[in-house]
Design a protein around this motif. Structure first.
Motif, PDB file in Angstrom:
ATOM      1  N   UNK A   1     -15.105-105.484 -61.782  1.00  0.00           N
ATOM      2  CA  UNK A   1     -14.355-105.643 -60.537  1.00  0.00           C
ATOM      3  C   UNK A   1     -13.590-104.371 -60.199  1.00  0.00           C
ATOM      4  N   UNK A   2     -12.797-103.863 -61.147  1.00  0.00           N
ATOM      5  CA  UNK A   2     -12.001-102.663 -60.893  1.00  0.00           C
ATOM      6  C   UNK A   2     -12.892-101.459 -60.611  1.00  0.00           C
ATOM      7  N   UNK A   3     -14.105-101.473 -61.127  1.00  0.00           N
ATOM      8  CA  UNK A   3     -15.049-100.375 -60.940  1.00  0.00           C
ATOM      9  C   UNK A   3     -15.262-100.057 -59.461  1.00  0.00           C
ATOM     10  N   UNK A   4     -15.268-101.087 -58.627  1.00  0.00           N
ATOM     11  CA  UNK A   4     -15.627-100.901 -57.218  1.00  0.00           C
ATOM     12  C   UNK A   4     -14.515-100.274 -56.390  1.00  0.00           C
ATOM     13  N   UNK A   5     -13.281-100.357 -56.867  1.00  0.00           N
ATOM     14  CA  UNK A   5     -12.163 -99.932 -56.042  1.00  0.00           C
ATOM     15  C   UNK A   5     -11.451 -98.700 -56.587  1.00  0.00           C
ATOM     16  N   UNK A   6     -11.993 -98.086 -57.616  1.00  0.00           N
ATOM     17  CA  UNK A   6     -11.443 -96.851 -58.134  1.00  0.00           C
ATOM     18  C   UNK A   6     -12.228 -95.657 -57.618  1.00  0.00           C
ATOM     19  N   UNK A   7     -11.828 -94.494 -58.060  1.00  0.00           N
ATOM     20  CA  UNK A   7     -12.529 -93.266 -57.687  1.00  0.00           C
ATOM     21  C   UNK A   7     -13.316 -92.785 -58.897  1.00  0.00           C
ATOM     22  N   UNK A   8     -14.620 -92.716 -58.764  1.00  0.00           N
ATOM     23  CA  UNK A   8     -15.483 -92.316 -59.871  1.00  0.00           C
ATOM     24  C   UNK A   8     -15.977 -90.891 -59.660  1.00  0.00           C
TER      25      UNK A   8
END
Length: 245
Positions: free
Chosen positions: A39-46
């Motif tokens: 879930x958090x993966x989608x809203x962070x900066x990668x």
């Protein structure tokens, strides 16, 4: 998942006891099984970190320029402004695990043991990343607590529309922009657009309370432009709620 690749003196890659084709298939299955849990993966900066470079990466944010409220004078060059920025440093850390399976078990066990193991490892990897990221976010000091108490263990009231509006108002006063892009479910570090909103990641136990908030809109009533995200419960005013364990 631990990296299984070994580097022989002749620079030929080997894959332990499985073939390169099986190894590639395993990696694909792990990503497929783990993606819905991130879930958090989608809203962070990668950002990709180049190989053989460093274990530290800096994310740089440039600060807004001061307002130019003084009228210009003809023939006079204004003083001008200087760019200012702040860096957020991230240190690379590695997490991994493995499951030992003998060739006898693989050949004689009645269950498709390799496939089942890949599925379990995919879930373990995703849940591990989610837990680590949650721990970092949960350690933040910019906090609103229901009831206005000073500690998490003292919270005695539930989520209210008033508290949500107070949080949103604080974000707006700090000029926090709404999220308009999220990380795609691909290994290419790409993004895709979503309808502008503030994203609230919550525990699934809060779903009933969220559905009881005034003005709640469930995902099944979203328009096509809203594009409900995996795990999304619904929206209340300008906030979209995403549930996770």
């Amino acid at each position: 998942m631990a990296n299984n690749t070994a580097y022989a003196p002749t620079s030929v890659n080997t894959y332990g006891d499985i073939s390169p084709r099986t190894a590639a298939y395993a990696a694909s299955e792990l990503l497929k099984r783990g993606d819905p849990l991130l879930v958090f993966e989608r809203y962070g900066q990668a950002k990709p970190l180049p190989k053989n470079s460093t274990q530290t990466m800096k994310f740089r944010r440039y600060k807004a320029l001061p307002l130019a409220t003084t009228p210009l004078t003809e023939g006079v060059t204004p003083t001008g402004s200087s760019l200012t920025y702040e860096d957020v440093t991230a240190v690379l850390k590695q997490y991994g695990d493995f499951v030992a399976i003998t060739d006898v078990i693989e050949d004689t066990h009645e269950d498709p043991i390799l496939r089942e193991t890949m599925s379990l490892c995919g879930e373990q990897a995703a849940q591990t990343l989610e837990t680590v990221r949650y721990g970092v976010l949960n350690a933040g000091t910019n906090v609103f607590r229901a009831g206005g108490v000073n500690a998490r263990n003292l919270v005695a009231t539930g989520l209210t529309i008033g508290l949500q509006r107070k949080i949103v108002n604080s974000l707006q006063r700090q000029l926090a922009g709404r999220i308009t892009n999220i990380v795609t479910a691909s290994p290419n570090f790409a993004t895709e657009p979503i309808a502008p909103a503030y994203i609230a990641v919550c525990h699934v136990d809060l779903e009933t309370s969220i559905r009881q908030l005034p003005g709640f809109v469930p995902v099944e009533k979203y328009s096509d432009a809203m594009k409900a995200q995996p795990g999304e419960i619904g929206k209340v005013e300008s906030v979209r709620y995403i549930g996770t364990t």
